[in-house]
Motif scaffolding. Structure first.
Motif: not given
Length: 313
Positions: A174, A244, A258
């Motif tokens: 990520k 995220p 991600p």
């Protein structure tokens, strides 16, 4: 990007997911160089909610708020802000000093409310409120010390992947949204924070021994000497990394994204922003969400490390 209705007005009421909330100071500029306002942040959160909410579900949230924009003072907030709408969910967790009521994000409306608070960064726990002592995620945080940069973080991320593959532990990268990379490992909810943080520390120590000129597990910044720091300590109870899809308070308004390992080969940290969300969001595959549905075991690793086996369920 189309900002929510009401931009340019000091306040307005909108309905999101059937819930009404009052928005204020929608024209306040949060990213001055880009002219991105609080209205743009709220609009981004609503657009990205289908991807972002599964990563936040049931997780206590820590907020970093920038009420006057990213170039002015910010503050870090654990206790759920007050006043708040009755429909905003919270969870009380005990700490040594006191109990804290954390925000839980269960809807696009809650994300819009957080945007109205100028909560640019959202940081979820590694565990969920129904079992807060057992994380379902390990994150190996790669933080380059200048002059090391994102390119060095990318290279080390692939070394981390190789080390994890040898242990039979799948991982997903990520982008941090800055110059770092987070290597994420969804795990079964049967390990303690002590076990997961020691797991991450062991990986970092091994890499620093193999690549001492490029990687370090040294906590003191002054001793890192331009290497990539492998930080295991975000895996302790109550510690967090940025979520995220959370924006970052940096020029360009980048977001933490991600990726697949193939995408990481060529990705750049400023390629995904709140300003170009309409370009990357449609049909976006989320490899980390897919991996969370296939949590892995750390048993084989723990069995090799004396004193870390502990009690597993």
């Amino acid at each position: 990007m189309s900002p929510p209705a009401g931009q340019g007005a000091p306040a307005g009421r909108v309905r999101v997911d059937g819930r009404e909330l009052r928005l204020t100071h929608l024209d306040r500029v949060l990213w001055p160089r880009e002219g991105l306002t609080k209205a743009h942040l709220i609009d981004y959160f609503v657009r990205v909610a289908p991807l972002m909410l599964p990563h936040l579900e049931g997780r206590p949230l820590v907020l970093t708020r920038y009420p006057e924009g990213i170039e002015r003072p910010s503050f870090y907030q654990k206790q759920a802000p007050w006043p708040r709408p009755a429909w905003v969910q919270t969870a009380r967790l005990a700490h040594e000093e006191r109990a804290i009521d954390y925000v839980l994000a269960d809807s696009a409306a809650t994300l819009a409310w957080l945007g109205n608070l100028a909560a640019i960064e959202i940081h979820p726990w590694m565990s969920r409120v129904d079992d807060p002592e057992h994380p379902d995620l390990v994150v190996i945080d790669l933080d380059p010390d200048p002059p090391a940069s994102f390119e060095e973080s990318r290279k080390v991320a692939f070394w981390v992947r190789q080390a994890l593959d040898r242990l039979g532990v799948p991982s997903v990268p990520k982008l941090s949204g800055a110059t770092g990379v987070h290597v994420c490992i969804p795990i079964r909810r049967r390990y303690t924070y002590e076990q997961t943080s020691r797991f991450a520390a062991t990986v970092g120590r091994a890499l620093s021994e193999v690549f001492p000129d490029r990687v370090t597990d040294e906590r003191l910044v002054r001793r890192r000497h331009g290497r990539v720091y492998v930080d295991p300590y975000q895996n302790l109870r109550g510690k967090t990394v940025v979520a995220p899809y959370s924006p970052r308070p940096l020029p360009g308004a980048p977001v933490s994204m991600p990726l697949t390992w193939d995408e990481l080969e060529t990705a750049q940290p400023r390629a995904f922003t709140i300003a170009n969300v309409t370009q990357w969001l449609p049909g976006r595959r989320d490899p980390l969400l897919e991996a969370l549905g296939r949590p892995c075991s750390l048993d084989a690793f723990l069995e090799r490390v004396p004193g870390l086996q502990g009690t597993r369920t």
